[in-house]
Design a protein around this motif. Structure first.
Motif, PDB file in Angstrom:
ATOM      1  N   ARG B  70       0.978  -1.085   0.124  1.00 11.96           N
ATOM      2  CA  ARG B  70      -0.080  -0.068   0.098  1.00 11.96           C
ATOM      3  C   ARG B  70       0.858   1.194  -0.009  1.00 11.96           C
ATOM      4  O   ARG B  70       0.748   2.185  -0.668  1.00 11.96           O
ATOM      5  N   TRP B  71       1.945   1.424   0.801  1.00 11.23           N
ATOM      6  CA  TRP B  71       2.991   2.396   0.840  1.00 11.23           C
ATOM      7  C   TRP B  71       3.382   2.724  -0.630  1.00 11.23           C
ATOM      8  O   TRP B  71       3.679   3.624  -1.042  1.00 11.23           O
ATOM      9  N   ARG B  72       3.712   1.407  -1.338  1.00 12.96           N
ATOM     10  CA  ARG B  72       4.529   1.738  -2.636  1.00 12.96           C
ATOM     11  C   ARG B  72       3.504   2.251  -3.352  1.00 12.96           C
ATOM     12  O   ARG B  72       4.161   2.861  -4.518  1.00 12.96           O
ATOM     13  N   ARG B  73       1.990   2.194  -3.311  1.00  9.84           N
ATOM     14  CA  ARG B  73       1.090   2.817  -4.223  1.00  9.84           C
ATOM     15  C   ARG B  73       0.879   4.188  -3.548  1.00  9.84           C
ATOM     16  O   ARG B  73      -0.041   4.613  -4.229  1.00  9.84           O
ATOM     17  N   GLY B  74       1.468   4.623  -2.696  1.00  7.81           N
ATOM     18  CA  GLY B  74       1.236   5.953  -2.094  1.00  7.81           C
ATOM     19  C   GLY B  74       0.074   6.053  -1.217  1.00  7.81           C
ATOM     20  O   GLY B  74      -0.456   7.203  -1.012  1.00  7.81           O
ATOM     21  N   GLU B  75      -0.447   5.010  -0.672  1.00  6.60           N
ATOM     22  CA  GLU B  75      -1.674   4.958   0.251  1.00  6.60           C
ATOM     23  C   GLU B  75      -0.936   4.870   1.715  1.00  6.60           C
ATOM     24  O   GLU B  75       0.019   4.436   2.014  1.00  6.60           O
ATOM     25  N   ASP B  76      -2.085   5.295   2.490  1.00 10.63           N
ATOM     26  CA  ASP B  76      -1.646   5.428   3.942  1.00 10.63           C
ATOM     27  C   ASP B  76      -0.698   6.473   4.541  1.00 10.63           C
ATOM     28  O   ASP B  76       0.345   6.215   5.447  1.00 10.63           O
ATOM     29  N   LEU B  77      -0.254   7.467   3.682  1.00 10.84           N
ATOM     30  CA  LEU B  77       0.742   8.445   4.015  1.00 10.84           C
ATOM     31  C   LEU B  77       0.087   9.002   5.060  1.00 10.84           C
ATOM     32  O   LEU B  77      -0.841   9.087   5.644  1.00 10.84           O
TER      33      LEU B  77
END
Lengths: 100, 158
Positions: B70-77
């Motif tokens: 998810r972080w790689r997809r830019g989510e949950d920043l």
């Protein structure tokens, strides 16, 4: 030490302040997982095998064509064939480890 | 894995695993999905018959991998001041602390949660996150400093 306790207390505070949430029961989860396992797309089951087998076959075919010239090549190809087998086994093992 | 074994494993691990995912990603709906995905991947793996003591870190590792995706997809920043909290908290209870926590980077939240709420050692955190044990020591030190720096102003307020 005091600082660590402060962080821990803060995290506990956040956890306690979060609204209550009901998780599905284990029976519900079991049922859903069995459904997913039974009906998961066929391509998911064989992705790793197909993804490894095709390049391995391609490389073997290329080497067969490239090195085919007499008795020396036959022994060379035997070594290459076994090396390809080992490489396939290794790649499958690696893909299994990384998939989960 | 048979049903009774999964039931026992689920009862023992689901709540802490869900809380970990929910507080690191900051979204309950995502935590629900990822929780089920963790058990699905465990069942699908060749190691599904492992003992509870082995299955627990394995589940946390799967959860960490899913969170990293998810972080790689830019989510949950991390959230900014003007953003609403993704995970709702009751206003009368430590909204400020929660706001500070969700302003931290997901990786920082992850390390702090595993170290202080799950009481994991550096080695266990390394196994659960895929990081090197020495890196965990350094990253956790930074995470602690970051958290303290953010918590300090909140404490000073009247």
């Amino acid at each position: 030490m005091r600082e660590r306790q402060q962080i821990r207390r803060a995290l506990e505070q956040i956890d306690e302040a979060a609204p209550s949430h009901t998780l599905p029961t284990s029976a519900q989860v079991w049922s859903r997982l069995q459904f997913r396992l039974a009906y998961r797309p066929r391509r998911d089951r064989y992705n790793a095998q197909a993804g490894t087998l095709l390049p391995a076959l391609y490389i073997l075919a290329f080497l067969l064509w490239f090195t085919w010239s007499g008795w020396l090549s036959v022994s060379f190809l035997a070594v290459l064939g076994s090396a390809t087998g080992v490489a396939m086994y290794f790649l499958l093992h690696v893909s299994r480890v990384f998939r989960s | 894995m048979e049903e009774p074994a999964l039931n026992a494993l689920y009862e023992a691990t689901a709540k802490p695993l869900w809380r970990y995912i929910a507080h690191v990603c900051g979204r309950q709906d995502v935590a629900d999905d990822l929780l089920q995905e963790c058990y699905f991947r465990l069942l699908r793996s060749e190691r599904s018959d492992m003992q509870l003591s082995d299955a627990r870190p394995y589940l946390f590792r799967i959860a960490a991998n899913l969170l990293h995706d998810r972080w790689r997809r830019g989510e949950d920043l991390q959230l900014n001041d003007e953003d609403e909290l993704a995970i709702e908290t009751r206003p009368e209870n430590s909204l400020d602390v929660a706001r500070v926590f969700y302003r931290l980077k997901p990786r920082t939240r992850q390390l702090l949660w595993l170290a202080y709420m799950e009481q994991m050692t550096h080695r266990e955190i390394a196994a659960a996150t895929g990081l090197n044990a020495m890196s965990v020591r350094v990253l956790l030190l930074r995470a602690r400093r970051e958290a303290q720096a953010m918590l300090a102003p909140e404490k000073e307020q009247p």
